[in-house]
Design a protein around this motif. Structure first.
Motif, PDB file in Angstrom:
ATOM      1  N   ASP A   1     -12.341  -3.968 -17.484  1.00 51.13           N
ATOM      2  CA  ASP A   1     -13.158  -2.752 -16.580  1.00 51.13           C
ATOM      3  C   ASP A   1     -11.812  -2.079 -15.376  1.00 51.13           C
ATOM      4  O   ASP A   1     -12.469  -0.641 -15.191  1.00 51.13           O
ATOM      5  N   TYR A   2     -10.918  -2.649 -14.819  1.00 49.43           N
ATOM      6  CA  TYR A   2      -9.958  -1.999 -14.120  1.00 49.43           C
ATOM      7  C   TYR A   2      -9.406  -0.332 -14.768  1.00 49.43           C
ATOM      8  O   TYR A   2      -8.894   0.611 -14.015  1.00 49.43           O
TER       9      TYR A   2
ATOM     10  N   LEU B   1      -9.327   6.731  -4.285  1.00 53.31           N
ATOM     11  CA  LEU B   1     -10.202   5.784  -3.724  1.00 53.31           C
ATOM     12  C   LEU B   1     -10.878   5.321  -5.618  1.00 53.31           C
ATOM     13  O   LEU B   1     -11.127   4.724  -5.383  1.00 53.31           O
ATOM     14  N   LYS B   2     -11.176   6.514  -6.568  1.00 61.06           N
ATOM     15  CA  LYS B   2     -12.154   6.345  -7.624  1.00 61.06           C
ATOM     16  C   LYS B   2     -10.751   5.178  -8.469  1.00 61.06           C
ATOM     17  O   LYS B   2     -11.552   4.770  -8.903  1.00 61.06           O
ATOM     18  N   MET B   3     -10.056   5.218  -8.301  1.00 60.88           N
ATOM     19  CA  MET B   3      -8.488   3.994  -8.989  1.00 60.88           C
ATOM     20  C   MET B   3      -8.809   3.150  -8.480  1.00 60.88           C
ATOM     21  O   MET B   3      -7.561   1.938  -8.656  1.00 60.88           O
ATOM     22  N   ARG B   4      -9.598   2.498  -6.872  1.00 59.61           N
ATOM     23  CA  ARG B   4      -9.876   1.391  -6.230  1.00 59.61           C
ATOM     24  C   ARG B   4      -8.620   1.231  -5.099  1.00 59.61           C
ATOM     25  O   ARG B   4      -8.475  -0.220  -4.788  1.00 59.61           O
ATOM     26  N   PHE B   5      -7.798   1.864  -4.778  1.00 58.73           N
ATOM     27  CA  PHE B   5      -7.219   1.958  -4.020  1.00 58.73           C
ATOM     28  C   PHE B   5      -7.496   1.950  -2.554  1.00 58.73           C
ATOM     29  O   PHE B   5      -8.529   2.312  -2.373  1.00 58.73           O
ATOM     30  N   SER B   6      -6.876   1.760  -1.661  1.00 61.79           N
ATOM     31  CA  SER B   6      -7.603   1.088  -0.128  1.00 61.79           C
ATOM     32  C   SER B   6      -7.359   2.397   0.408  1.00 61.79           C
ATOM     33  O   SER B   6      -6.636   3.339   0.697  1.00 61.79           O
ATOM     34  N   GLN B   7      -8.156   2.584   2.028  1.00 61.42           N
ATOM     35  CA  GLN B   7      -8.708   3.924   2.704  1.00 61.42           C
ATOM     36  C   GLN B   7      -6.893   3.953   2.196  1.00 61.42           C
ATOM     37  O   GLN B   7      -6.642   5.386   3.279  1.00 61.42           O
TER      38      GLN B   7
ATOM     39  N   ASP C   1     -11.536   2.577 -15.998  1.00 63.73           N
ATOM     40  CA  ASP C   1     -12.014   3.200 -13.837  1.00 63.73           C
ATOM     41  C   ASP C   1     -10.011   3.779 -13.927  1.00 63.73           C
ATOM     42  O   ASP C   1     -10.535   5.323 -13.718  1.00 63.73           O
TER      43      ASP C   1
ATOM     44  N   ASP D   1       0.513  -1.166  -0.377  1.00 60.17           N
ATOM     45  CA  ASP D   1      -0.135   0.451  -0.098  1.00 60.17           C
ATOM     46  C   ASP D   1       0.578   1.274   0.126  1.00 60.17           C
ATOM     47  O   ASP D   1       0.795   2.174  -0.438  1.00 60.17           O
TER      48      ASP D   1
END
Length: 463
Positions: free
Chosen positions: A259-260, A144-150, A263, A52
């Motif tokens: 799909d990713y 977050l829109k790129m699907r990364f963690s909080q 995004d 991360d």
């Protein structure tokens, strides 16, 4: 797309665009990542956290384009040089004053410069908070829109917080600052000073900020890492990106599916469009128009999907252009226009090094070319411009005419069409333009039908 495409290499390559926006030497995010990973390992972060941390540092400047226009407006200066030099000040009052005086309105009139300096001296704290808050919140949102963690998003959000609580935007201190943010800020400062002044200067700068900007124990951890010659020698290795990936992901990595990839392209388009208030939503609109034109022309879905990514990223090179030029309200000088004409070149240079987007780089590089050879940057002729590029060009011109620009207000669709009528076969392709007009007519007919339906049931159209 091959299943061998890994998220780590995609993000590493795309970080180059963020370096350009921040006015940093290319590779800044990658070098900062190398530094940060070693600090993280030294303090005992587990493997998942190291993974991360890798993404957080590479994407630490995701929101940096969102305050570029405001910096130009407030400081009457080149945002890229401003950002480059700002990373070297330590926040002390004497340094801050010198920085303001040496970077504000140097090309403006004496009265404009004086007024700008007075405003900054009066409202400096609020201005700094506004600029950093905008950047940090925007960067976290896009992550977050790129699907990364909080954890990645929170690391970006708190990048400018300091150990003693004097940072921004929230003024949190000590262990309340996420560990990723603490590592990334230290790593960033190390790279800035190492790149400009060398190893010794980087070490001295970090030690001088121990207990204020940086956690003392983390500074000690860095000193251990920095005691090894190999650590510094590897930073200069041209294969550093791959070296880091092998270090962090020896046995696994996330593969990126279609799909990713969509995004990521969509999220990064928001970075591009945030560069200027006059390009808000531009990339998404060009994507929409390009897709409708292609559909009207019978382009199959899988090809349209690829074309949508090209349209979303066609202006990525504008991240390398100062807002003092992008947002200039008056006529550009020849020198300024020559710089503007470099943005397709920058787009190609960025995209061709990203495996997933290399095949769309010709579209990004050619969307300002004309069929008559009078376009830029290379003056290509009609037989050198493919149909995909012609589609994006028509979409780009239509949106440019119907959206606000620094030098004029948005045009009505009818006026834009009349202008584009004169461009057919000289600047734009007739087949693509015919498809655009058909799309506009269909949308107009649907809008009229919708208004009539709403009127029948007693609902008035709202703005």
């Amino acid at each position: 797309m091959s299943n061998s495409l890994h998220l780590s290499e995609l993000v590493s390559a795309i970080s180059t665009a963020l370096d350009m926006t921040e006015g940093q030497p290319i590779g800044h995010c990658v070098r900062s990542c190398w530094i940060g990973i070693h600090i993280g390992q030294e303090i005992g972060l587990r493997d998942q956290d190291i993974s991360d941390l890798y993404y957080m540092i590479l994407l630490k400047d995701l929101g940096c384009s969102s305050n570029a226009a405001r910096i130009c407006q407030l400081y009457l200066t080149d945002d890229q040089k401003f950002k480059h030099d700002f990373k070297k000040i330590n926040g002390s009052l004497p340094q801050a004053l010198r920085f303001v005086l040496s970077h504000t309105g140097l090309q403006a009139s004496l009265s404009e410069r004086f007024q700008a300096i007075i405003k900054i001296l009066q409202d400096g704290g609020e201005i700094a908070k506004e600029l950093i808050e905008t950047r940090c919140h925007r960067g976290a949102e896009i992550a977050l829109k790129m699907r990364f963690s909080q954890k990645v998003a929170e690391g970006i959000l708190n990048l400018d917080e300091r150990w003693n609580g004097t940072g921004l935007p929230s003024g949190v201190s000590g262990d309340d600052i996420p560990v990723f943010s603490r590592i990334a800020l230290l790593s960033q400062v190390v790279d800035v000073f190492h790149t400009s002044e060398g190893r010794h200067a980087a070490l001295e700068e970090v030690k001088s900020r121990s207990g204020t900007w940086f956690e003392p124990d983390m500074v000690k951890a860095f000193e251990k890492v920095a005691s090894k010659d190999e650590f510094w020698e590897t930073i200069k290795d041209p294969d550093l990106e791959n070296i880091i990936q092998d270090l962090v992901f020896p046995t696994h990595d996330i593969t990126v599916d279609e799909d990713y990839l969509d995004d990521i392209a969509s999220a990064f388009a928001k970075v591009i469009d945030a560069k200027s208030p006059f390009t808000h939503g531009h990339s998404e609109r060009v994507m929409g128009y390009s897709d409708l034109i292609a559909q009207q022309m019978g382009v199959p879905y899988h090809k349209r999907r690829w074309l949508r990514r090209a349209a979303l990223l066609h202006d990525i090179g504008k991240l390398g252009i100062s807002n003092s030029i992008l947002d200039k309200p008056g006529k550009l000088t020849d020198e300024e226009f020559a710089i503007i004409k470099m943005h397709p070149v920058f787009s190609v240079n960025i995209l061709k090094n990203i495996i997933a987007f290399a095949d769309i780089s010709p579209i990004a590089g050619g969307h300002h070319e004309r069929l008559d050879g009078k376009g830029y940057p290379h003056g290509l002729n009609d037989n050198e411009i493919d149909m995909d590029t012609r589609i994006v060009t028509v979409a780009d011109i239509f949106d440019a005419l119907t959206a606000d620009r620094p030098y004029r207000a948005a045009m009505p669709v009818e006026k834009a069409i009349s202008i584009m009528d004169e461009m057919v076969d000289s600047a734009i392709d007739s087949q693509c333009y015919k498809a655009l007009k058909s799309v506009i007519q269909e949308v107009s007919a649907l809008n009229t039908s919708l208004q009539e339906t709403l009127a029948k049931v007693g609902i008035k159209e709202t703005a």
